[in-house]
Scaffold this active site. Structure first.
Site, short mmCIF file in Angstrom:
data_model
loop_
_atom_site.label_atom_id
_atom_site.label_comp_id
_atom_site.label_asym_id
_atom_site.label_seq_id
_atom_site.Cartn_x
_atom_site.Cartn_y
_atom_site.Cartn_z
N ARG A 1 44.66 38.39 40.53
CA ARG A 1 45.09 39.72 40.05
C ARG A 1 45.49 39.67 38.57
NH1 ARG A 1 49.26 41.38 44.65
NH2 ARG A 1 48.15 40.39 46.35
N ARG B 1 48.12 45.75 37.68
CA ARG B 1 49.22 46.68 37.43
C ARG B 1 50.35 46.15 36.57
NH1 ARG B 1 49.71 48.02 43.66
NH2 ARG B 1 48.91 45.89 43.66
N ARG C 1 44.29 53.09 34.13
CA ARG C 1 44.42 53.47 35.55
C ARG C 1 44.84 54.93 35.70
NH1 ARG C 1 44.45 54.94 40.06
NH2 ARG C 1 45.34 53.93 41.90
N ASP D 1 37.07 45.26 44.07
CA ASP D 1 37.98 45.01 45.18
C ASP D 1 37.18 44.45 46.35
OD1 ASP D 1 40.95 45.61 45.87
OD2 ASP D 1 39.81 46.04 47.68
N TYR E 1 41.11 44.84 57.87
CA TYR E 1 41.35 46.11 57.17
C TYR E 1 40.56 47.26 57.82
CZ TYR E 1 43.88 44.31 53.06
OH TYR E 1 44.81 43.76 52.22
O1 1CP Z 1 42.15 40.31 38.35
C1 1CP Z 1 41.85 40.49 39.52
O2 1CP Z 1 42.03 39.63 40.41
C2 1CP Z 1 41.26 41.84 39.78
C3 1CP Z 1 40.22 42.03 40.77
C4 1CP Z 1 40.74 42.21 42.21
C5 1CP Z 1 40.55 41.32 43.26
C6 1CP Z 1 39.97 39.92 43.19
C7 1CP Z 1 41.38 43.37 42.74
C8 1CP Z 1 41.78 44.56 41.99
N1 1CP Z 1 41.52 43.19 44.10
C9 1CP Z 1 41.03 41.95 44.43
C10 1CP Z 1 40.93 41.37 45.77
C11 1CP Z 1 41.73 41.95 46.88
N2 1CP Z 1 41.92 43.27 47.21
C12 1CP Z 1 42.36 41.17 47.87
C13 1CP Z 1 42.27 39.67 47.94
C14 1CP Z 1 43.29 39.00 47.11
C15 1CP Z 1 44.70 39.03 47.63
O3 1CP Z 1 44.95 38.48 48.73
O4 1CP Z 1 45.54 39.59 46.94
C16 1CP Z 1 42.98 42.04 48.77
C17 1CP Z 1 43.79 41.68 50.00
C18 1CP Z 1 42.69 43.37 48.35
C19 1CP Z 1 43.09 44.61 49.04
C20 1CP Z 1 43.89 45.49 48.15
N3 1CP Z 1 43.33 46.15 47.10
C21 1CP Z 1 45.27 45.75 48.17
C22 1CP Z 1 46.28 45.12 49.12
C23 1CP Z 1 46.69 46.05 50.18
C24 1CP Z 1 47.53 45.40 51.24
O5 1CP Z 1 47.00 45.22 52.32
O6 1CP Z 1 48.67 45.06 50.96
C25 1CP Z 1 45.54 46.65 47.13
C26 1CP Z 1 46.85 47.30 46.78
C27 1CP Z 1 44.31 46.86 46.46
C28 1CP Z 1 44.05 47.69 45.25
C29 1CP Z 1 43.79 46.92 44.02
N4 1CP Z 1 42.76 45.99 43.87
C30 1CP Z 1 42.76 45.50 42.59
C31 1CP Z 1 43.85 46.13 41.88
C32 1CP Z 1 44.19 45.90 40.45
C33 1CP Z 1 44.49 47.01 42.78
C34 1CP Z 1 45.65 47.93 42.45
C35 1CP Z 1 45.19 49.32 42.49
C36 1CP Z 1 45.98 50.28 41.64
O7 1CP Z 1 46.03 50.13 40.41
O8 1CP Z 1 46.46 51.26 42.19
#
Ligand code: 1CP
Length: 345
Positions: free
Chosen positions: A24, A28, A37, A74, A150
């Protein structure tokens, strides 16, 4: 690309200063991310703009001069392509309007069409054009198990109760679904490689929901199907594969299989013990506890130095966090972490 410390490490070479990137890294906690965003209400709409994705992937590279870039997208793009109706609204996690709730829902799924994720492949191309030419780009997908969790739960959850009930009541349908997801992940990763990524990471972020036996049966078995296909395919067989298992209920040494170049350790794993047992087998990525980044500069430096000195001679070490950075972390703290990695060794 030849001089990439990150790719050297994935090939089990030592580096005097370890390469660093972190999960990540675009997101954020960065004010420049928040600025982009706020132009989108639904996060997924932003992922569908290849030029914006490239710009977001570049942000942490410009700020911290990291050793690898990761595609901005994502893991949930695949269930979205299967027509489960994904949206991310203000301040909420992912939500599916059309989750999997019965065996029929699996039988009636849309056939996966990799071309429907063309926006992701264009994001890879745009990112490759934008980032420095010698900087590797990591492509990724979720593990079939994590995507299934999911898709059944309909979003994020504390206990994933629906998923667990579905697994107990419809194991065969779940296996069918995991098979569909494995094939989709393979096609998706292959297309990311064709579009320019240099390494791949598979995120099994809900590995911890499974017992030791279930982990093999419902998760690793399907992840192995993906990696096997990638290794059998001349287009993708040279691409290193990294696996992240979140807090797995199984010894890490028993998680390693031949197609993996690297294991990404969750922050609870003992990197010292694992570095002894995994030497010359796989590269290790990890595993600073992301919570350390809310501590004082001195504590951050101390914890970073601990990992770096333990891993100094390990053939194939990549510094990373033990899970994603959280939104409240100050970028200045990341700066402290990176300085400590680069100055200490
Ligand atoms: O720099 C990076 O890593 C950005 C690219 C990236 C990646 C590799 C994002 C952007 N998401 C992911 C993978 C991802 N998405 C995972 C695997 C990694 C981990 O375990 O953290 C998972 C579980 C998700 C699912 C997801 N997407 C969640 C989690 C929800 C939960 O179950 O708690 C969330 C909040 C997102 C949204 C998301 N994805 C990425 C960002 C920057 C965001 C935030 C969105 C926003 O700005 O509102």
């Amino acid at each position: 690309m030849k001089n990439s410390k990150f790719l050297r490490a994935l090939n089990l070479k030592t580096n005097t200063i370890p390469p660093v990137w972190f999960m990540r890294q675009a997101g954020r906690y960065l004010p420049e991310y928040q600025k982009v965003r706020k132009n989108y209400s639904n996060f997924l709409d932003m992922c569908k703009e290849p030029k914006t994705c490239a710009e977001l992937a570049l942000q942490p590279i410009e700020r911290f001069n990291l050793d690898a870039s990761i595609l901005f997208s994502d893991i949930l793009t695949i269930p979205d392509a299967l027509n489960l109706g994904l949206a991310f609204h203000e301040g909420e996690g992912p939500k599916f309007s059309n989750p999997i709730s019965s065996t029929d829902d699996i039988n009636n799924l849309y056939a996966f069409d990799v071309n429907s994720l063309d926006y992701v492949f264009r994001a890879v191309e745009e990112t490759k054009n934008l980032i420095p030419a010698n900087l590797p780009l990591i492509g990724f997908c979720g593990s079939p198990w994590t995507l299934a969790a999911y898709s059944i739960e309909g979003g994020g959850s504390k206990d994933f109760k629906k998923t667990k009930t579905f697994m107990a009541e419809n194991p065969n349908a779940l296996h069918d679904f995991l098979e569909i997801l494995s094939d989709a992940c393979y096609q998706y990763l292959k297309q990311q490689v064709l579009s320019g990524v240099n390494a791949l990471q598979i995120f099994d972020s809900w590995a911890d929901l499974l017992s030791e036996n279930e982990l093999e049966l419902f998760s690793l078995r399907y992840t192995k199907k993906i990696t096997q296909k990638l290794k059998d395919d001349p287009i993708t067989n040279h691409i290193p594969i990294i696996l992240f298992e979140k807090n797995p209920n199984k010894d890490i040494t028993d998680l390693i299989f031949k197609d993996l170049s690297c294991i990404s350790l969750y922050w609870t794993s003992d990197i010292r013990i694992l570095s002894e047992s995994l030497k010359n087998e796989v590269a290790i990525q990890g595993n600073l506890d992301p919570k350390v980044l809310s501590e004082s500069d001195e504590i951050i430096q101390k914890e970073v130095q601990k990992i770096c000195s333990l891993m100094k001679d390990y053939p194939g070490f990549i510094f990373n966090l033990g899970h994603g950075i959280t939104p409240e972390i100050k970028p200045a703290k990341v700066e402290v972490m990176i300085k400590a990695i680069r100055e200490d060794t």
